[in-house]
Design a protein around this motif. Structure first.
Motif, short mmCIF file in Angstrom:
data_model
loop_
_atom_site.label_atom_id
_atom_site.label_comp_id
_atom_site.label_asym_id
_atom_site.label_seq_id
_atom_site.Cartn_x
_atom_site.Cartn_y
_atom_site.Cartn_z
N GLY A 106 92.57 13.05 -12.78
CA GLY A 106 92.59 13.59 -11.76
C GLY A 106 91.84 12.67 -10.50
N GLY A 107 90.91 13.46 -9.78
CA GLY A 107 90.05 12.74 -8.73
C GLY A 107 89.34 13.63 -8.19
N PHE A 108 88.76 13.30 -7.00
CA PHE A 108 87.66 13.90 -6.13
C PHE A 108 88.31 14.95 -5.37
N GLY A 109 89.57 14.74 -4.54
CA GLY A 109 89.98 15.57 -3.81
C GLY A 109 91.07 16.61 -4.23
N GLU A 110 91.34 17.48 -3.03
CA GLU A 110 92.42 18.76 -3.34
C GLU A 110 93.71 18.09 -3.58
N GLU A 111 93.98 17.00 -3.18
CA GLU A 111 95.46 16.47 -3.54
C GLU A 111 95.37 15.76 -4.89
N ASP A 112 94.32 15.36 -5.39
CA ASP A 112 94.17 14.97 -6.99
C ASP A 112 94.42 16.25 -7.93
N GLY A 113 93.91 17.37 -7.44
CA GLY A 113 94.13 18.58 -8.02
C GLY A 113 95.63 19.13 -8.07
N ALA A 114 95.90 19.19 -6.89
CA ALA A 114 97.44 19.38 -6.94
C ALA A 114 98.27 18.48 -7.67
#
Length: 202
Positions: free
Chosen positions: A88-96
């Motif tokens: 994943g990552g840090f931001g909303e786009e990573d969660g999406a």
């Protein structure tokens, strides 16, 4: 990078917050991130979940500790066969992005690197008609202010940032004044905040 912090610490006191730094010259004030994932997994297991995935933070600070905490907790419960880590990552786009990968053979619950990525995941789930927590329970990390909003209502792991900030400033002053410091690293326990995105497995 830790090596740069160590170089800087050779010239003046350095206190790092919210991360592990394995350099003896650098003082550290941080949350027990591995323990935070233990709390999250224990909570989900108590609700009957076994197929629990983890969306990590990629190369972000604390990601390795949280990922290891997830793995250790799964193994402690004898659930290593269900271990699944999605990048994943840090931001909303990573969660999406992680949500789309998770939906290919979905688990019944997922622990997230942070609350921001959890909101991105929740967006995709709800848009696709996947009930939270009916179909999939979600646990974030950080207890960000937006996680308390009624339309998010995110179960999450809270860090005591106020205490950490106070301890970090106190430690910096101690170093500046040349005081004796017994322990280079101060680790603050996290706590679980249960809200509406986690529930019993169906």
């Amino acid at each position: 990078p830790a090596a740069e912090l160590a170089t800087l610490a050779g010239r003046l006191p350095v206190v790092a917050m919210m991360r592990t730094v394995r350099q003896r010259q650098v003082d550290v004030v941080r949350t027990d991130d591995a323990r935070g994932l233990h709390l999250a997994v224990d909570h989900l297991v108590a609700l009957g979940h076994r197929n629990i995935a983890h969306v990590d933070g990629g190369r972000w600070l604390a990601s390795a500790d949280r990922r290891q905490g997830y793995r250790d907790a799964m193994r402690r419960h004898g659930l290593q066969a269900y271990e699944r880590v999605v990048t994943g990552g840090f931001g909303e786009e990573d969660g999406a992005r992680a949500a789309r990968e998770l939906l290919d053979g979905p688990p019944t619950a997922v622990t997230m690197f942070n609350d921001l990525s959890a909101t991105g995941l929740l967006n995709v789930l709800r848009r696709d008609g996947i009930a939270v927590p009916g179909d999939l329970s979600v646990v974030g990390y950080d207890d960000s202010s937006f996680s308390r909003l009624a339309h998010i209502d995110l179960t999450t792991v809270a860090q005591d940032t106020g205490t950490m900030a106070t301890l970090a400033v106190t430690r910096a002053v101690e170093r500046i004044e040349g005081g004796h410091v017994a322990h280079r690293e101060v680790v603050i326990p996290p706590r679980l905040v249960v809200r509406g995105t986690s529930g019993p497995t169906v």
